[in-house]
Design a protein around this motif. Structure first.
Motif, PDB file in Angstrom:
ATOM      1  N   SER A 163       0.481  -4.508   1.845  1.00 27.75           N
ATOM      2  CA  SER A 163       1.450  -5.606   1.781  1.00 27.75           C
ATOM      3  C   SER A 163       2.538  -5.374   2.807  1.00 27.75           C
ATOM      4  N   SER A 164       3.119  -6.462   3.288  1.00 24.67           N
ATOM      5  CA  SER A 164       4.208  -6.374   4.256  1.00 24.67           C
ATOM      6  C   SER A 164       5.468  -5.876   3.556  1.00 24.67           C
ATOM      7  N   VAL A 165       5.944  -4.720   3.987  1.00 27.75           N
ATOM      8  CA  VAL A 165       7.169  -4.177   3.394  1.00 27.75           C
ATOM      9  C   VAL A 165       8.352  -5.079   3.714  1.00 27.75           C
ATOM     10  N   ALA A 166       8.340  -5.703   4.887  1.00 25.17           N
ATOM     11  CA  ALA A 166       9.432  -6.599   5.274  1.00 25.17           C
ATOM     12  C   ALA A 166       9.511  -7.798   4.320  1.00 25.17           C
ATOM     13  N   THR A 167       8.335  -8.373   3.994  1.00 20.18           N
ATOM     14  CA  THR A 167       8.323  -9.516   3.060  1.00 20.18           C
ATOM     15  C   THR A 167       8.755  -9.078   1.674  1.00 20.18           C
ATOM     16  N   GLN A 168       8.283  -7.909   1.231  1.00 24.52           N
ATOM     17  CA  GLN A 168       8.696  -7.395  -0.076  1.00 24.52           C
ATOM     18  C   GLN A 168      10.213  -7.218  -0.139  1.00 24.52           C
TER      19      GLN A 168
ATOM     20  N   GLY B 256       0.549  -0.279  -3.467  1.00 27.25           N
ATOM     21  CA  GLY B 256       0.830   0.159  -4.836  1.00 27.25           C
ATOM     22  C   GLY B 256       2.277   0.073  -5.259  1.00 27.25           C
ATOM     23  N   SER B 257       3.055  -0.870  -4.710  1.00 27.08           N
ATOM     24  CA  SER B 257       4.450  -0.997  -5.130  1.00 27.08           C
ATOM     25  C   SER B 257       4.544  -1.724  -6.463  1.00 27.08           C
ATOM     26  N   THR B 258       5.607  -1.443  -7.198  1.00 24.12           N
ATOM     27  CA  THR B 258       5.827  -2.150  -8.469  1.00 24.12           C
ATOM     28  C   THR B 258       6.161  -3.616  -8.211  1.00 24.12           C
ATOM     29  N   LEU B 259       6.776  -3.917  -7.067  1.00 26.37           N
ATOM     30  CA  LEU B 259       7.042  -5.315  -6.721  1.00 26.37           C
ATOM     31  C   LEU B 259       5.731  -6.066  -6.523  1.00 26.37           C
TER      32      LEU B 259
END
Length: 574
Positions: free
Chosen positions: A425-430, A542-545
């Motif tokens: 997943s894109s960390v920037a979008t998260q 694997g982020s909780t978001l």
């Protein structure tokens, strides 16, 4: 290791018991007690697994049925503030109910007699048309009965076996048996009602005799023991006399007494998880429930306003109070003796309006503008602060989330081709999503200002009262009897009462579209308001978001799709 709870109830959450003053809250307690009983005992009693969406506590903050925790009906309910028993309260209620049931049974017997008269008339017409000799004796017998006094004819007709085979005769027999049974119940209830007074009078007579004996004994022997016996007998007589006074035993026809307090309604919402399971390595708990208001409740109320619920109620009240176009009876019983319970609910709603305690358009418009920055079409010229930041931030968050889902779908497509185990997943979008959620949470504060919370609760209560009432009067206002579901009779009621034309089928169902906007919006905004941002990690895999976003994808897409079908684009959120 204990799981991490992703959601927690806000410190400043507002519950129904926080509505002030007590008299206002108790007026609505009475209204909602009636609505809840009608919902769960009559309208939707057999639909536990398929109740309408506005009664599904996984969809929104709604009214649950009363449960075992309710202490109403306990012995304490028959005591006054001093703990003394209130004589005859229960017995009087039983007598009133027995008298009502007896009156209904008597009305039904009268109807059955009229039906039998009609059946006898048809029988006589059919008999007269027969020319065969074997019917001559029966014709002669019928002529003899017709020559009797009017009061004796029916009893003689009932002796004919030809009449006894009529369905109207069997209906009359059933009605007579029911009346006899209700009369027996009435006699028992009347005896139980009179018994305390009879017992009190008997106790008074016994106490009077004991007092006379004590006086005679004291006159012959004025000893201390006999003096104490006389005093005791006099005290017992005074108590027995007081027990027979009007203050001790109150007749219902003398004092106007009813139940003065009612159970608090159980507003409740329980979050459900869309994911089949939490990803491995994450010890998250996505469970949450509440009995209090969140900003999502304002959005839910707003979309039910847009559905036309308050306009429908306005037309019903105007017609009931003034116009009289529809046959909305103010009587407590119909021509068959059956109670028309909708008149009770209608009176409750109209009385709250006349007392100035109802949900009114000005209050709701101000709440919509101050809390979520939207309005509805009106000519009131209301100028209140608009929470414009809420709309802007929410729109931005929706855009970010849709961008995330689009990128996720692309990553999943690539994953299926090259066989990678988990898409990134894109960390920037998260990060943009989490930061925007943080800003949006600051925009929820206006709900706590002024009367916004009270206006919201009373608005929700009025919506439920209207939905309940509409189900009860649908046939009275011209809705076809087969329209039994809310998605059928609510659009039809809008067409008849508001749009002033016959019910018509359209490409979109008014109830389904606005209810989807309300329920998806409520769940999504309640998640955002109650989520603990400190538990949301923003990493590529694997982020909780990621887990939360995957869980609410159906809410975001469902809300977007539902709103695209809204027929009137007025002051929308997106």
């Amino acid at each position: 290791m204990d799981p991490l709870f992703l959601f927690k109830e806000p410190n400043q959450i507002y519950f129904w018991k926080d509505v002030k003053t007590f008299h206002l809250r108790n007026q609505y307690n009475e209204l909602l007690n009636f609505v809840i009983e009608e919902y769960y005992r009559n309208q939707y009693k057999d639909q536990e697994k398929n109740r309408p969406p506005f009664l599904n506590f996984n969809n929104c903050l709604t009214l649950r049925p009363f449960n075992a925790r309710c202490k109403c009906g306990s012995p304490a309910a028959d005591q006054d503030k001093a703990g003394n028993n209130v004589i005859l309260s229960t017995e009087r209620s039983k007598l009133d109910n027995a008298q009502k049931d007896f009156n209904i049974a008597a009305s039904r017997l009268e109807i059955a007699r009229k039906n039998l008269d009609f059946g006898i008339s048809n029988f006589k017409l059919e008999l007269a048309s027969k020319s065969e000799p074997e019917f001559d004796a029966l014709k002669s017998q019928v002529n003899s009965i017709d020559n009797l006094e009017e009061g004796k004819r029916l009893e003689e007709y009932k002796k004919l076996k030809e009449i006894q085979h009529l369905p109207e005769y069997k209906e009359l027999q059933t009605a007579e048996q029911n009346l006899k049974a209700e009369k027996q119940k009435l006699n028992v209830a009347e005896f139980e009602y009179r018994k305390p007074m009879l017992d009190a009078q008997r106790n008074l007579e016994n106490a009077k005799n004991e007092l006379e004996i004590a006086k005679i004994i004291f006159t012959n022997d004025g000893s201390r023991s006999n003096e104490e016996r006389l005093a005791s007998a006099q005290n017992a007589y005074n108590k027995a006399l007081a027990a027979t006074s009007r203050q001790a035993v109150t007749e219902a026809g003398c004092r106007d007494e009813e139940k003065t307090t009612f159970c608090m309604p159980d507003f409740y919402y329980e979050r459900t998880m869309s994911l089949n399971a939490i990803p491995q390595g994450q010890d998250l708990d996505l469970a949450f429930d509440t009995h209090g208001l969140t900003v999502g409740a304002v959005v839910w109320l707003y979309y039910y306003e847009r559905m036309g619920i308050f306009k429908i109620l306005g037309v019903l009240m105007d017609d009931y109070n003034y116009r009289g176009k529809y046959t909305l009876s103010g009587s407590r019983a119909d021509s068959s003796g059956d109670p028309t319970t909708y008149s009770t609910l209608m009176d409750m709603i109209c009385t709250l309006h006349r007392l100035g305690m109802s949900s009114n358009l000005r209050d709701r418009i101000c709440t919509y503008q101050r809390v979520i920055g939207v309005s509805i079409e009106n000519n009131l010229g209301i100028e209140s602060e608009r929470n414009a930041g809420f709309m802007q931030t929410f729109n931005k968050l929706i855009d970010y989330m849709l961008e995330y889902y689009k990128a996720k779908q692309l990553a999943q497509a690539i994953q299926s081709q090259n066989g990678t185990t988990q898409p990134r997943s894109s960390v920037a979008t998260q990060t943009s999503i989490r930061d925007t959620m943080n800003v949006l949470k600051q925009q929820f504060e206006p709900l706590q200002y002024g009367r916004n919370q009270i206006n919201t609760f009373i608005g929700i209560a009025t919506v439920h009262a209207t939905l309940c009432l509409l189900n009860m009067v649908r046939t009275e206002i011209g809705i076809p009897a087969q329209y039994e579901k809310p998605e059928e009779f609510i659009p039809a009621a809008y067409d008849i009462l508001v749009a002033q034309h016959k019910p018509t089928q359209s490409d979109t169902n008014r109830f389904i579209v606005f209810d989807n906007c309300a329920s998806y919006g409520y769940r999504l905004l309640t998640d955002i308001e109650t989520i603990d941002l400190t538990q949301l990690t923003t990493i590529a895999v694997g982020s909780t978001l990621d887990t939360w976003l995957n869980d609410v994808e159906g809410l975001v897409e469902g809300y977007r799709n539902a709103y695209s079908l809204v027929p009137e684009k007025v002051g929308a959120i997106v």
